[in-house]
Design a protein around this motif. Sequence first.
Motif, PDB file in Angstrom:
ATOM      1  N   THR A  57       0.824  -1.216   0.000  1.00  0.00           N
ATOM      2  CA  THR A  57       0.000   0.000   0.000  1.00  0.00           C
ATOM      3  C   THR A  57       0.854   1.261   0.000  1.00  0.00           C
ATOM      4  OG1 THR A  57      -0.185  -0.175   2.425  1.00  0.00           O
ATOM      5  CG2 THR A  57      -1.978  -1.103   1.104  1.00  0.00           C
ATOM      6  N   TYR A  62       3.087   2.770  -3.387  1.00  0.00           N
ATOM      7  CA  TYR A  62       2.592   4.040  -3.903  1.00  0.00           C
ATOM      8  C   TYR A  62       3.745   4.932  -4.353  1.00  0.00           C
ATOM      9  CZ  TYR A  62       0.476   8.672  -3.990  1.00  0.00           C
ATOM     10  OH  TYR A  62       0.069   9.923  -4.371  1.00  0.00           O
ATOM     11  N   TYR A  78       5.344  -5.912  -4.705  1.00  0.00           N
ATOM     12  CA  TYR A  78       4.124  -5.875  -3.903  1.00  0.00           C
ATOM     13  C   TYR A  78       4.215  -6.608  -2.565  1.00  0.00           C
ATOM     14  CZ  TYR A  78       1.818  -3.809  -7.909  1.00  0.00           C
ATOM     15  OH  TYR A  78       1.468  -2.957  -8.922  1.00  0.00           O
TER      16      TYR A  78
END
Length: 206
Positions: free
Chosen positions: A42, A46, A146
């Motif tokens: 997250t 980003y 990720y």
Amino acid sequence: MEDEIKPEQPAVDSKRKVLLEIKDILTGLAFPFILMLVISATIIVYASYADDMAVSLIALIGGEIMIAASLIIFGRANGSAAYNKTLLNAQKRELGSTDERVVCHTGEYEIWKGALIGFILCVPFILFQIIELCVHNVVTSFCLQYMCGWAYFPFSYLGTDYQALGFVMIILPVGAHTLGYHLGKLKRLKAKEYEETNAKNKRRRK
């Protein structure tokens, strides 16, 4: 007065002892590992999509700080629980306990355990990074970004030629959890000293 005869403690099976220790260590891994995955997928990921470099750096640095702080907190809880178990098991052994975990010193405080837990958290990244360096492929690239963004992104801005530098980031989880683990012991020691001081004061008042 004759000395009190304590029951003999059973012989320790080294293989069984290692197995019990591994199970205990793994129980302290679940929450920190999940947290690292969530933050990597997250906040840190980003950083690679932000158009503004300042925003990208803020997301990256902020995410790394959150991971470090969280690991210190989890490490402190693990260290405090481990040292508390050390004190309790020592008392049980003095009373002649034959409990397998007590005899094997399972879950008791050892500073290397704090470092080991931090290192095990890095194992997925180490495996993915080694594979990626040997054979570049979509699967490992996805997993690195990720799942292991905390180690992948800090050096990704330098290009693929510097991917191996990501191994330096292993210092973050190992150092943070080890520090927290030691702080947990200090916390339990202070609590023990406080309890002993209160007990002495109560005896003096009587």
